[in-house]
Design a protein around this motif. Structure first.
Motif, PDB file in Angstrom:
ATOM      1  N   ALA A  62       0.815  -1.216   0.000  1.00 52.61           N
ATOM      2  CA  ALA A  62       0.000   0.000   0.000  1.00 52.61           C
ATOM      3  C   ALA A  62       0.844   1.259   0.000  1.00 52.61           C
ATOM      4  CB  ALA A  62      -0.916   0.008   1.214  1.00 52.61           C
ATOM      5  N   LYS A  63       0.262   2.291  -0.600  1.00 48.93           N
ATOM      6  CA  LYS A  63       0.821   3.643  -0.555  1.00 48.93           C
ATOM      7  C   LYS A  63      -0.324   4.593  -0.252  1.00 48.93           C
ATOM      8  CE  LYS A  63       4.636   2.961  -3.690  1.00 48.93           C
ATOM      9  NZ  LYS A  63       5.490   3.600  -4.668  1.00 48.93           N
ATOM     10  N   LEU A  64      -0.026   5.627   0.524  1.00 50.55           N
ATOM     11  CA  LEU A  64      -1.015   6.665   0.764  1.00 50.55           C
ATOM     12  C   LEU A  64      -0.984   7.649  -0.395  1.00 50.55           C
ATOM     13  CD1 LEU A  64      -0.389   7.463   4.545  1.00 50.55           C
ATOM     14  CD2 LEU A  64      -2.208   6.067   3.550  1.00 50.55           C
ATOM     15  N   VAL A  65      -2.146   8.097  -0.806  1.00 51.17           N
ATOM     16  CA  VAL A  65      -2.251   9.109  -1.860  1.00 51.17           C
ATOM     17  C   VAL A  65      -3.138  10.244  -1.351  1.00 51.17           C
ATOM     18  CG1 VAL A  65      -1.876   7.456  -3.742  1.00 51.17           C
ATOM     19  CG2 VAL A  65      -4.211   7.930  -2.985  1.00 51.17           C
ATOM     20  N   ASP A  66      -3.025  11.395  -1.986  1.00 49.71           N
ATOM     21  CA  ASP A  66      -3.839  12.573  -1.689  1.00 49.71           C
ATOM     22  C   ASP A  66      -3.459  13.185  -0.343  1.00 49.71           C
ATOM     23  OD1 ASP A  66      -5.632  14.618  -1.639  1.00 49.71           O
ATOM     24  OD2 ASP A  66      -7.414  13.375  -1.812  1.00 49.71           O
ATOM     25  N   PHE A  67      -2.382  13.941  -0.360  1.00 45.73           N
ATOM     26  CA  PHE A  67      -1.859  14.576   0.846  1.00 45.73           C
ATOM     27  C   PHE A  67      -2.378  16.008   1.018  1.00 45.73           C
ATOM     28  CE2 PHE A  67       0.819  10.962   0.589  1.00 45.73           C
ATOM     29  CZ  PHE A  67       1.375  10.770   1.832  1.00 45.73           C
ATOM     30  N   ASP A  68      -3.492  16.342   0.386  1.00 41.33           N
ATOM     31  CA  ASP A  68      -4.029  17.706   0.468  1.00 41.33           C
ATOM     32  C   ASP A  68      -4.304  18.164   1.890  1.00 41.33           C
ATOM     33  OD1 ASP A  68      -3.943  17.722  -2.271  1.00 41.33           O
ATOM     34  OD2 ASP A  68      -6.108  17.699  -2.562  1.00 41.33           O
ATOM     35  N   TRP A  69      -4.732  17.270   2.745  1.00 41.72           N
ATOM     36  CA  TRP A  69      -5.080  17.653   4.111  1.00 41.72           C
ATOM     37  C   TRP A  69      -3.922  17.555   5.088  1.00 41.72           C
ATOM     38  CZ3 TRP A  69     -10.405  15.405   5.929  1.00 41.72           C
ATOM     39  CH2 TRP A  69     -11.425  15.862   5.082  1.00 41.72           C
ATOM     40  N   ALA A  70      -2.812  16.985   4.701  1.00 42.04           N
ATOM     41  CA  ALA A  70      -1.707  16.756   5.634  1.00 42.04           C
ATOM     42  C   ALA A  70      -1.305  18.055   6.330  1.00 42.04           C
ATOM     43  CB  ALA A  70      -0.512  16.152   4.913  1.00 42.04           C
ATOM     44  N   GLY A  71      -1.029  17.945   7.629  1.00 37.67           N
ATOM     45  CA  GLY A  71      -0.644  19.125   8.397  1.00 37.67           C
ATOM     46  C   GLY A  71       0.131  18.745   9.633  1.00 37.67           C
ATOM     47  N   LYS A  72       0.638  19.747  10.308  1.00 37.66           N
ATOM     48  CA  LYS A  72       1.443  19.535  11.506  1.00 37.66           C
ATOM     49  C   LYS A  72       0.559  19.236  12.722  1.00 37.66           C
ATOM     50  CE  LYS A  72       5.771  19.951  10.363  1.00 37.66           C
ATOM     51  NZ  LYS A  72       6.771  18.966  10.741  1.00 37.66           N
ATOM     52  N   HIS A  73       0.972  18.219  13.469  1.00 32.75           N
ATOM     53  CA  HIS A  73       0.278  17.782  14.677  1.00 32.75           C
ATOM     54  C   HIS A  73       0.148  18.939  15.671  1.00 32.75           C
ATOM     55  CE1 HIS A  73      -0.705  15.380  18.230  1.00 32.75           C
ATOM     56  NE2 HIS A  73       0.291  15.976  18.843  1.00 32.75           N
ATOM     57  N   GLY A  74      -1.077  19.165  16.141  1.00 36.58           N
ATOM     58  CA  GLY A  74      -1.322  20.165  17.165  1.00 36.58           C
ATOM     59  C   GLY A  74      -1.288  21.607  16.685  1.00 36.58           C
ATOM     60  N   ILE A  75      -1.026  21.813  15.406  1.00 38.01           N
ATOM     61  CA  ILE A  75      -0.920  23.178  14.865  1.00 38.01           C
ATOM     62  C   ILE A  75      -1.951  23.408  13.759  1.00 38.01           C
ATOM     63  CG2 ILE A  75       0.567  24.804  13.623  1.00 38.01           C
ATOM     64  CD1 ILE A  75       2.960  23.379  15.021  1.00 38.01           C
ATOM     65  N   ASP A  76      -1.870  22.574  12.729  1.00 35.98           N
ATOM     66  CA  ASP A  76      -2.753  22.760  11.580  1.00 35.98           C
ATOM     67  C   ASP A  76      -4.155  22.256  11.885  1.00 35.98           C
ATOM     68  OD1 ASP A  76      -0.986  24.042   9.766  1.00 35.98           O
ATOM     69  OD2 ASP A  76       0.031  22.130   9.463  1.00 35.98           O
ATOM     70  N   ARG A  77      -5.086  22.662  11.033  1.00 38.40           N
ATOM     71  CA  ARG A  77      -6.501  22.343  11.240  1.00 38.40           C
ATOM     72  C   ARG A  77      -7.081  21.608  10.043  1.00 38.40           C
ATOM     73  NH1 ARG A  77      -8.906  25.285  15.395  1.00 38.40           N
ATOM     74  NH2 ARG A  77      -7.482  26.728  16.391  1.00 38.40           N
ATOM     75  N   TYR A  78      -8.132  20.838  10.329  1.00 40.55           N
ATOM     76  CA  TYR A  78      -8.871  20.198   9.247  1.00 40.55           C
ATOM     77  C   TYR A  78      -9.565  21.286   8.431  1.00 40.55           C
ATOM     78  CZ  TYR A  78      -7.978  15.818  11.611  1.00 40.55           C
ATOM     79  OH  TYR A  78      -7.341  14.748  12.175  1.00 40.55           O
ATOM     80  N   PRO A  79      -9.827  21.012   7.146  1.00 38.43           N
ATOM     81  CA  PRO A  79     -10.437  22.041   6.299  1.00 38.43           C
ATOM     82  C   PRO A  79     -11.823  22.458   6.799  1.00 38.43           C
ATOM     83  CG  PRO A  79      -9.833  20.094   5.012  1.00 38.43           C
ATOM     84  CD  PRO A  79      -9.570  19.776   6.439  1.00 38.43           C
TER      85      PRO A  79
END
Length: 116
Positions: A62-79
């Motif tokens: 397996a490989k993960l695809v679609d990193f559009d939402w990826a963010g830093k733990h405890g800092i970034d927010r979900y869209p």
């Protein structure tokens, strides 16, 4: 961006009859999440359309695809546009909430269980 040969877990579950896939798929996803988390990244959008099953000489992986939402733990927010009505997200995952590593791990447990 590159094209990855393979089929998503979602597509595999939609075929009739469903195509079985090995536990190595979820083991690979867990390793990918561990690598991201080691650098304080959260994948954020762990759903079966974003897990690509790739045939290799040693079997299906397996490989993960679609990193559009990826963010830093405890800092970034979900869209803010996150669709909360069509997906059973894990507690804490909601529009504009802070991203946490444990959300990825809880989603992995859910996906592993529901796709078995």
């Amino acid at each position: 961006m590159e094209r990855i040969p393979g089929i998503t877990v979602w597509a595999m579950t939609q075929s009739r009859p469903p195509v079985p896939f090995p536990d190595t798929i979820w083991d690979d996803v867990g390793r990918a999440l561990n690598a991201l988390h080691a650098e304080d990244w959260v994948f954020g959008d762990l759903r079966i359309p974003n897990v690509m099953c790739v045939p290799t000489e040693s079997g299906m992986h397996a490989k993960l695809v679609d990193f559009d939402w990826a963010g830093k733990h405890g800092i970034d927010r979900y869209p803010a546009t996150m669709n909360v009505g069509s997906m059973d997200w894990t507690p804490g995952m909601d529009r504009y909430e802070i991203m946490k590593k444990h959300h990825d791990l809880q989603m992995l447990r859910r996906l592993r269980w529901t796709s078995a």
